[in-house]
Design a protein around this motif. Structure first.
Motif, PDB file in Angstrom:
ATOM      1  N   LEU A  44     100.377  49.162  54.550  1.00 19.30           N
ATOM      2  CA  LEU A  44     100.878  48.723  53.245  1.00 19.30           C
ATOM      3  C   LEU A  44     101.599  49.913  52.635  1.00 19.30           C
ATOM      4  N   ILE A  45     102.929  49.814  52.509  1.00 22.02           N
ATOM      5  CA  ILE A  45     103.730  50.944  52.067  1.00 22.02           C
ATOM      6  C   ILE A  45     104.601  50.561  50.884  1.00 22.02           C
ATOM      7  N   GLY A  46     105.204  51.590  50.271  1.00 22.47           N
ATOM      8  CA  GLY A  46     106.095  51.378  49.152  1.00 22.47           C
ATOM      9  C   GLY A  46     106.140  52.621  48.293  1.00 22.47           C
ATOM     10  N   PRO A  47     107.091  52.702  47.371  1.00 18.15           N
ATOM     11  CA  PRO A  47     107.212  53.885  46.510  1.00 18.15           C
ATOM     12  C   PRO A  47     106.026  54.033  45.573  1.00 18.15           C
ATOM     13  N   ASN A  48     105.918  55.200  44.958  1.00 21.65           N
ATOM     14  CA  ASN A  48     104.872  55.425  43.958  1.00 21.65           C
ATOM     15  C   ASN A  48     104.974  54.371  42.861  1.00 21.65           C
ATOM     16  N   GLY A  49     103.823  53.839  42.466  1.00 21.49           N
ATOM     17  CA  GLY A  49     103.818  52.807  41.436  1.00 21.49           C
ATOM     18  C   GLY A  49     104.110  51.417  41.941  1.00 21.49           C
ATOM     19  N   ALA A  50     104.182  51.256  43.270  1.00 17.29           N
ATOM     20  CA  ALA A  50     104.511  49.937  43.829  1.00 17.29           C
ATOM     21  C   ALA A  50     103.360  48.954  43.712  1.00 17.29           C
TER      22      ALA A  50
END
Length: 260
Positions: A36-42
């Protein structure tokens, strides 16, 4: 055929006027490693906290092996077969390694009152748990450090200590929240190898949140991508690396060039 070990349907939660998760639906197949990935605050850690019942979603449903997690509490997770690690090392500095690992075994004590009331049972259970601790420590190359103070251990060994503490509870679903945080390249590679070893040797299903894409692309069978609380992609590592929305929101245009 693989079966769905865990599934979340339309999970949503807001903090004030900020929609942290918006209708998030994912599933994890038994025996896989899911990223599970994504930018900070995702919303990645927020999702972890909803799954483990640290947070109450505003709406949605979650099931693990058929059990309705919305009806469970945080303290139910270990006995259900769900354990997690945290972004920052969360070890007890005033305990040695053996005692830190033993802290994860509380869910293995089936009748704590009966054990406390019987000295013989208590001593037998203590011997059993210490034997199990040695076996788990050996799996993580920590056997020689069992008597060591946490402060005296190398950073990489401390990372493995957290894994060992989770695995002594015999989880069927292990949640890893940024396991490579603070690691150098060598330590990250060792953590990657250990995640795959846990999956293979223990048969544990794993959900991993991580920013280090070298780890994610190496260990994960499938990946979900969050951005501003919304799912924007799902697929294999190869598919995710080529997904235009993921490249724009998170990976950047030069990601594939650097990894050719």
């Amino acid at each position: 055929m693989s079966v769905r070990h865990f599934e979340a349907n339309n999970v949503a939660i807001a903090f004030g006027g900020v929609q942290a998760l918006e209708q998030v639906s994912i599933y994890i197949k038994r025996g896989e490693i899911l990223g599970l990935i994504g930018p900070n605050g995702a919303g990645k850690t927020t999702f972890f906290n909803c799954l483990t019942r640290f947070l109450e979603p505003d709406s949605g449903e979650m099931f693990f092996e058929g059990a309705d997690l919305m009806k469970k509490k945080t303290h139910d997770m270990a006995s259900l077969g769900i354990c997690r690690t945290f972004q920052n090392l969360n070890l007890c500095q005033n305990l040695n390694l053996q005692d830190n690992i033993l802290l994860g075994s509380h869910s293995q004590i089936r009748n704590p009152l009966a054990t406390m009331l019987s000295l013989a049972k208590a001593r037998r259970r203590e011997r059993e748990l210490k034997k199990k601790t040695r076996e788990v420590a050996k799996s993580f190359n920590l056997e020689e450090l069992l008597d060591s103070d946490i402060d005296s251990m190398p950073f990489g060994s401390k990372k493995f200590a957290e894994f060992a503490r989770a695995m002594i509870a015999e989880p069927r679903l292990l949640l890893l929240d940024e396991p490579a945080a603070g690691c150098n390249d060598e330590e990250t590679s060792a953590v990657s190898d250990m995640i795959m070893k846990i999956n293979k040797d223990f048969g544990t299903t794993i959900l991993v949140v991580e920013h280090d894409m070298s780890l994610v692309m190496k260990v994960c069978d499938r990946i979900y991508v969050l951005d501003s609380g919304k799912l924007i992609a799902e697929g294999t590592p190869e598919e995710i690396q080529k997904n235009p929305r993921v490249i724009e929101a998170y990976l950047g245009d030069d990601f594939n060039a650097k990894n050719q």
